[in-house]
Design a protein around this motif. Structure first.
Motif, PDB file in Angstrom:
ATOM      1  N   PHE A 104      42.308  57.630  31.094  1.00  0.00           N
ATOM      2  CA  PHE A 104      42.074  56.238  31.489  1.00  0.00           C
ATOM      3  C   PHE A 104      42.173  55.355  30.247  1.00  0.00           C
ATOM      4  O   PHE A 104      41.179  54.988  29.635  1.00  0.00           O
ATOM      5  CB  PHE A 104      40.705  56.071  32.156  1.00  0.00           C
ATOM      6  N   ASP A 105      43.384  55.050  29.846  1.00  0.00           N
ATOM      7  CA  ASP A 105      43.621  54.203  28.687  1.00  0.00           C
ATOM      8  C   ASP A 105      43.967  52.796  29.172  1.00  0.00           C
ATOM      9  O   ASP A 105      45.129  52.454  29.337  1.00  0.00           O
ATOM     10  CB  ASP A 105      44.760  54.772  27.831  1.00  0.00           C
ATOM     11  N   LYS A 107      44.307  48.977  28.642  1.00  0.00           N
ATOM     12  CA  LYS A 107      44.502  48.019  27.542  1.00  0.00           C
ATOM     13  C   LYS A 107      43.640  46.785  27.784  1.00  0.00           C
ATOM     14  O   LYS A 107      43.357  46.418  28.924  1.00  0.00           O
ATOM     15  CB  LYS A 107      45.977  47.639  27.452  1.00  0.00           C
ATOM     16  N   GLU A 108      43.265  46.160  26.709  1.00  0.00           N
ATOM     17  CA  GLU A 108      42.408  44.972  26.776  1.00  0.00           C
ATOM     18  C   GLU A 108      42.963  43.925  27.735  1.00  0.00           C
ATOM     19  O   GLU A 108      42.244  43.350  28.545  1.00  0.00           O
ATOM     20  CB  GLU A 108      42.253  44.376  25.369  1.00  0.00           C
ATOM     21  N   GLU A 109      44.286  43.681  27.666  1.00  0.00           N
ATOM     22  CA  GLU A 109      44.892  42.650  28.518  1.00  0.00           C
ATOM     23  C   GLU A 109      44.928  43.042  29.995  1.00  0.00           C
ATOM     24  O   GLU A 109      45.126  42.202  30.863  1.00  0.00           O
ATOM     25  CB  GLU A 109      46.301  42.272  28.023  1.00  0.00           C
ATOM     26  N   GLU A 110      44.707  44.313  30.313  1.00  0.00           N
ATOM     27  CA  GLU A 110      44.688  44.771  31.698  1.00  0.00           C
ATOM     28  C   GLU A 110      43.293  44.684  32.318  1.00  0.00           C
ATOM     29  O   GLU A 110      43.143  44.815  33.521  1.00  0.00           O
ATOM     30  CB  GLU A 110      45.178  46.220  31.786  1.00  0.00           C
ATOM     31  N   MET A 111      42.305  44.491  31.473  1.00  0.00           N
ATOM     32  CA  MET A 111      40.923  44.460  31.958  1.00  0.00           C
ATOM     33  C   MET A 111      40.630  43.140  32.657  1.00  0.00           C
ATOM     34  O   MET A 111      41.161  42.099  32.279  1.00  0.00           O
ATOM     35  CB  MET A 111      39.951  44.668  30.803  1.00  0.00           C
ATOM     36  N   ILE A 112      39.786  43.207  33.659  1.00  0.00           N
ATOM     37  CA  ILE A 112      39.346  42.006  34.366  1.00  0.00           C
ATOM     38  C   ILE A 112      38.380  41.261  33.460  1.00  0.00           C
ATOM     39  O   ILE A 112      37.431  41.842  32.934  1.00  0.00           O
ATOM     40  CB  ILE A 112      38.671  42.373  35.705  1.00  0.00           C
TER      41      ILE A 112
END
Length: 171
Positions: A104-105, A107-112
Motif C-alpha cells: 500500500f504505497d 503517494k501524498e497527492e493521492e491521499m484525501i
C-alpha cells in the motif's frame, strides 16, 4: 462506523433516537470505541481479549470463559465471527504501521485531504434542516455529509428535544 450496539452506545452517553444516531459521528463513536476497549482491557487484562469482547460483548466473553473453564481467548471456542475478529484487528494494526510492507504505497497527492471543520452549537428546538443548511452557506446534502449522524430527515425537520447539538460545518 464502529458497529456499536445501541445499548452500549447509550451506556457511553451517545444519543440514539429516530433522528439522531451519534454512533455515526466519527469523533464521538471513536471515543466510545476507545473507551470500551480500554475498559475491556482493564477487565480481561489483554488487548486480544478486549478485541474479542468488542465483538461478543464483555458479558458474553466473560460467560464463555467461565463456562468453558479457560483463562484466555486462545483456549476458547468462539463463534466464527468473534474468533476472527482479533486477527482482523491485528492485521489492520500491522497494515497501518507499515503500509508499504504490504503493497500500500499511497503517494501524498493521492491521499484525501482533510477538510477543516468548525463546530456550531444548535440549541434545543425544532429546525428546518434545509433552512439551517442554507443559513450556514450549505446545501442540505452538504449538511448531511458533514453530520452523518443526522438520520431520518425525510420531513427536513429536526426536533432537538434532549439537549443542544453540535453541528460540523466547513471553516
Amino acid at each position: 462506523m464502529w458497529q456499536i450496539m445501541g445499548q452500549t452506545g447509550k451506556e457511553y452517553g451517545l444519543t440514539i433516537n429516530k433522528q439522531i444516531d451519534q454512533r455515526r459521528d466519527p469523533e464521538k463513536a471513536t471515543k466510545v470505541a476507545c473507551d470500551y476497549l480500554k475498559k475491556a482491557k482493564g477487565k480481561f487484562g489483554t488487548w486480544s481479549s478486549a478485541s474479542a469482547s468488542y465483538n461478543r460483548g464483555m458479558n458474553g466473553l466473560n460467560n464463555a470463559l467461565t463456562k468453558q473453564n479457560v483463562k484466555t481467548i486462545y483456549d476458547l471456542y468462539l463463534n466464527q465471527e468473534t474468533s476472527r475478529y482479533f486477527y482482523r484487528i491485528l492485521s489492520l494494526k500491522l497494515l497501518f504501521e507499515n503500509p508499504g510492507r504490504y503493497g500500500f504505497d499511497v503517494k501524498e497527492e493521492e491521499m484525501i485531504k482533510p477538510i477543516s471543520l468548525k463546530d456550531i452549537i444548535i440549541p434545543k428546538g425544532k429546525y428546518n434542516t434545509v433552512e439551517l443548511a442554507k443559513k450556514n452557506g450549505l446545501t442540505f446534502s452538504e449538511l448531511k455529509k458533514y453530520n452523518p449522524w443526522l438520520i431520518d430527515l425525510r420531513t427536513y425537520e429536526l426536533k432537538n428535544a434532549d439537549d443542544s447539538l453540535i453541528l460540523k460545518l466547513p471553516k
